[in-house]
Design a protein around this motif. Structure first.
Motif, PDB file in Angstrom:
ATOM      1  N   LYS A   5       4.672  22.073  28.500  1.00 53.54           N
ATOM      2  CA  LYS A   5       3.770  23.148  28.095  1.00 53.54           C
ATOM      3  C   LYS A   5       2.491  22.589  27.493  1.00 53.54           C
ATOM      4  CE  LYS A   5       7.700  26.176  27.080  1.00 53.54           C
ATOM      5  NZ  LYS A   5       8.457  26.877  26.009  1.00 53.54           N
ATOM      6  N   ILE A   6       1.438  23.381  27.595  1.00 51.70           N
ATOM      7  CA  ILE A   6       0.142  23.051  27.017  1.00 51.70           C
ATOM      8  C   ILE A   6      -0.178  24.090  25.944  1.00 51.70           C
ATOM      9  CG2 ILE A   6      -2.322  22.743  27.442  1.00 51.70           C
ATOM     10  CD1 ILE A   6      -0.675  20.630  28.849  1.00 51.70           C
ATOM     11  N   SER A   7      -0.596  23.634  24.780  1.00 48.90           N
ATOM     12  CA  SER A   7      -0.918  24.553  23.683  1.00 48.90           C
ATOM     13  C   SER A   7      -2.389  24.943  23.693  1.00 48.90           C
ATOM     14  CB  SER A   7      -0.585  23.909  22.326  1.00 48.90           C
ATOM     15  OG  SER A   7       0.804  23.723  22.177  1.00 48.90           O
ATOM     16  N   ILE A   8      -2.641  26.220  23.446  1.00 52.70           N
ATOM     17  CA  ILE A   8      -3.998  26.694  23.162  1.00 52.70           C
ATOM     18  C   ILE A   8      -4.098  26.752  21.647  1.00 52.70           C
ATOM     19  CG2 ILE A   8      -5.654  28.577  23.380  1.00 52.70           C
ATOM     20  CD1 ILE A   8      -4.257  29.410  25.955  1.00 52.70           C
ATOM     21  N   THR A   9      -4.870  25.839  21.071  1.00 47.43           N
ATOM     22  CA  THR A   9      -4.957  25.784  19.610  1.00 47.43           C
ATOM     23  C   THR A   9      -6.140  26.556  19.053  1.00 47.43           C
ATOM     24  OG1 THR A   9      -6.121  23.660  19.781  1.00 47.43           O
ATOM     25  CG2 THR A   9      -3.743  23.589  19.452  1.00 47.43           C
ATOM     26  N   ALA A  10      -7.059  26.952  19.923  1.00 46.62           N
ATOM     27  CA  ALA A  10      -8.188  27.794  19.504  1.00 46.62           C
ATOM     28  C   ALA A  10      -8.831  28.370  20.746  1.00 46.62           C
ATOM     29  CB  ALA A  10      -9.215  26.993  18.714  1.00 46.62           C
ATOM     30  N   LEU A  84     -17.522  26.992  17.565  1.00 47.83           N
ATOM     31  CA  LEU A  84     -16.547  27.886  16.937  1.00 47.83           C
ATOM     32  C   LEU A  84     -15.124  27.477  17.289  1.00 47.83           C
ATOM     33  CD1 LEU A  84     -18.327  31.322  17.590  1.00 47.83           C
ATOM     34  CD2 LEU A  84     -18.170  30.107  15.403  1.00 47.83           C
ATOM     35  N   ALA A  85     -14.888  27.144  18.563  1.00 45.08           N
ATOM     36  CA  ALA A  85     -13.547  26.771  19.001  1.00 45.08           C
ATOM     37  C   ALA A  85     -13.080  25.483  18.334  1.00 45.08           C
ATOM     38  CB  ALA A  85     -13.515  26.627  20.528  1.00 45.08           C
ATOM     39  N   CYS A 245      -9.575  25.380  23.222  1.00 48.09           N
ATOM     40  CA  CYS A 245      -9.105  24.030  22.945  1.00 48.09           C
ATOM     41  C   CYS A 245      -7.646  23.947  23.397  1.00 48.09           C
ATOM     42  CB  CYS A 245      -9.189  23.719  21.454  1.00 48.09           C
ATOM     43  SG  CYS A 245     -10.876  23.666  20.796  1.00 48.09           S
ATOM     44  N   ILE A 246      -7.353  23.026  24.311  1.00 46.52           N
ATOM     45  CA  ILE A 246      -5.985  22.885  24.797  1.00 46.52           C
ATOM     46  C   ILE A 246      -5.486  21.476  24.498  1.00 46.52           C
ATOM     47  CG2 ILE A 246      -6.235  24.669  26.550  1.00 46.52           C
ATOM     48  CD1 ILE A 246      -6.469  22.488  28.674  1.00 46.52           C
ATOM     49  N   GLU A 247      -4.179  21.383  24.191  1.00 44.99           N
ATOM     50  CA  GLU A 247      -3.588  20.112  23.790  1.00 44.99           C
ATOM     51  C   GLU A 247      -2.240  19.911  24.463  1.00 44.99           C
ATOM     52  OE1 GLU A 247      -3.513  19.285  19.610  1.00 44.99           O
ATOM     53  OE2 GLU A 247      -5.126  20.720  19.176  1.00 44.99           O
TER      54      GLU A 247
END
Length: 398
Positions: A5-10, A84-85, A245-247
Motif C-alpha cells: 500500500k501507498i500512504s497519502i500523508t497530505a 501547503l501539501a 504527498c505519497i509515501e
C-alpha cells in the motif's frame, strides 16, 4: 491491487471550493455551485474561478519575488498547493522526494499573451519560451521547495493528474524513491480555451436573461454532471491545482491509503470519442480492484464531465464492472466544473474527505438510496481525450 500500500500523508488544493481542506469540506456541505457568468469573445459563458482565499495566496506569492511575476498562473497555483501539501505532510524543505506534476494545457494564458504580442509586433519576448514550457511546473515547484529528487512534468489531457499518481506509485514500488509529490495544475479560463470547448459543442449554454435572485442562480445548475437524462451537453470549465504527498507503506499520519491503481487506453474512432460502454474505464477499474470483491467498494467518484456521451459511457462501464447494485455514485463537476488535468486530483481530495468524515458528498439534483455502512473504499476515475482512463482505489486508514 498493489503488493504494498501507498500512504497519502497530505493533500492540498486551490480550487473554486477553497484553499484548505476544512474550507473545501465546508463548501461541499452546501448545495450551491461555484459558477459565475463572464464575458468572453462577445458572449456570456459559465466559469468557476479560484476561491477568494486561493486568489489571495496566489497574489501574495506572485508579489514575493520578482522572478515569480512573469510566471503563468498554472505554475503559481502548483507552487502554492505544493507548499501547503508539504507543510501538512511534515516533510522538510530541502528533503529528497520526487516531484511529478502535470497539466493538460500548461501556461495557457501566458502563451496566448506572448503569441498575441508576436502577431502585433513580429517580435517574441525573451521569456516567451522558458516561461511557457510544460516543465516549468515541476521545475519551479522543485526550486521553491528545495527538493533534491527527480522532477517530472507531463501531459496526457484530462487524466494527467491521476497519471502523476500512477507514476509516483511506480517510482516508489520500484525502490527508486520513498516519497513523491504528485498532482496537477490548470489555469484554463481564457477566451481561446473556452472557445475551443464551445467549438466541440460540449460547453454549457449561458442563460439568455439575467437571474432574478442569487438563490435562483445557485440552484439552477449549469453543469448537469451525472444527470443521464439531460438533453444537452453541459460542461463548464474551472481552474485550480491539487497536490498530494505519497509515501511507501502505511504510515501513522496517513489520511488514506492507495490500495490499487488501474489504467487503460482504448482504440478510438475519432479524436474525442469514447466507446458507448467505456471499455477503457472497465479495464482501469478492474485493474484497480485487483482481488477485491466489487461489492466492497462504497463510493465511486466519476470523471463525469457533464457531456451526454461522456457521462453515459462511464456509467455503462460501472454497470458492466459492478452490476446493477453498484456503489454510490458522485462527482464534483456540478459544483466546481472541469479543471482538466487537476480534475482527477480534486476527485482524490473529495474521496479522502469522504473517508475522513465518513460522509457521502452527493450530487444535489440526483437521488440515490443511502447506505448505512461506513465508507471504507472509494474508487476514483479520470479519463481524457485519447481514451486514456485511470482508476485509483482509496481505502480508509484505520
Amino acid at each position: 491491487m498493489l503488493k504494498e500500500k501507498i500512504s497519502i500523508t497530505a493533500i492540498a488544493s486551490l480550487s473554486p471550493l477553497g484553499s484548505i481542506l476544512e474550507e473545501t469540506w465546508r463548501s461541499y456541505q452546501n448545495k450551491e455551485h461555484c459558477f459565475s457568468l463572464v464575458d468572453t469573445n462577445g458572449e456570456k459563458a459559465w466559469v468557476a474561478p479560484l476561491s477568494k482565499s486561493g486568489r489571495i495566496l496566489v497574489e501574495k506569492l506572485r508579489a514575493s519575488d520578482a522572478k515569480y511575476r512573469k510566471l503563468d498562473d498554472s505554475v503559481l497555483y502548483a507552487m502554492v498547493a505544493s507548499r501547503l501539501a508539504v507543510r501538512d505532510s511534515g516533510w522538510k524543505r530541502d528533503a529528497e522526494f520526487g516531484i511529478n506534476l502535470g497539466s493538460s494545457r500548461g501556461a495557457t494564458k501566458l502563451f496566448e499573451q506572448y503569441h498575441s504580442e508576436f502577431l502585433e509586433t513580429g517580435l517574441a519576448s525573451t521569456l516567451s519560451s522558458p516561461t511557457t514550457t510544460l516543465g516549468n511546473i515541476s521545475s519551479w515547484v522543485s526550486h521553491d521547495l528545495g527538493a533534491t529528487g527527480p522532477e517530472i512534468s507531463h501531459s496526457i489531457t484530462c487524466s494527467t493528474g491521476l497519471h502523476s499518481v500512477l507514476n509516483g506509485v511506480a517510482w516508489i514500488n520500484s525502490g527508486m524513491a520513498n516519497r513523491f509529490l504528485v498532482g496537477a495544475s490548470e489555469a484554463p479560463l481564457t477566451d481561446f480555451t473556452i472557445a475551443q470547448m464551445k467549438a466541440l459543442k460540449i460547453y454549457a449554454k449561458a442563460p439568455e436573461s439575467n437571474f432574478s435572485s442569487v438563490v435562483e442562480r445557485s440552484r439552477s445548475y449549469p453543469c448537469q454532471a451525472l444527470n443521464l437524462e439531460k438533453e444537452s451537453n453541459s460542461m463548464v470549465l474551472g481552474e485550480g491545482a491539487s497536490v498530494a504527498c505519497i509515501e511507501k507503506g502505511v504510515v501513522k499520519n496517513a489520511l488514506a491509503t492507495i490500495n490499487g491503481v488501474g489504467y487503460a487506453t482504448e482504440i478510438l474512432k475519432h479524436n474525442t470519442s469514447i466507446s458507448a460502454n467505456g471499455l477503457c474505464f472497465q479495464k482501469s477499474m478492474k485493474m484497480a480492484l485487483g482481488d477485491l470483491d466489487p461489492s466492497e467498494v462504497d463510493v465511486i467518484v466519476l470523471h463525469a464531465p457533464g457531456t451526454i456521451k461522456g457521462d453515459l459511457s462511464e456509467y455503462n462501464a460501472i454497470k458492466k464492472v459492478f452490476g446493477s447494485k453498484h456503489p454510490l455514485l458522485t462527482t464534483n463537476k456540478w459544483k466546481l466544473g472541469h479543471t482538466f488535468a487537476t480534475s482527477g486530483m480534486l476527485n482524490i481530495e473529495m474521496g479522502v474527505l469522504m473517508l475522513q468524515y465518513d460522509k457521502m458528498i452527493s450530487v444535489p439534483f440526483l437521488s440515490q438510496k443511502p447506505t448505512e455502512r461506513e465508507i471504507k473504499y472509494v474508487m476514483i476515475n479520470a479519463v481524457g481525450f485519447g481514451g486514456n482512463a485511470v482508476s485509483i482505489l482509496l481505502c480508509r486508514f484505520n
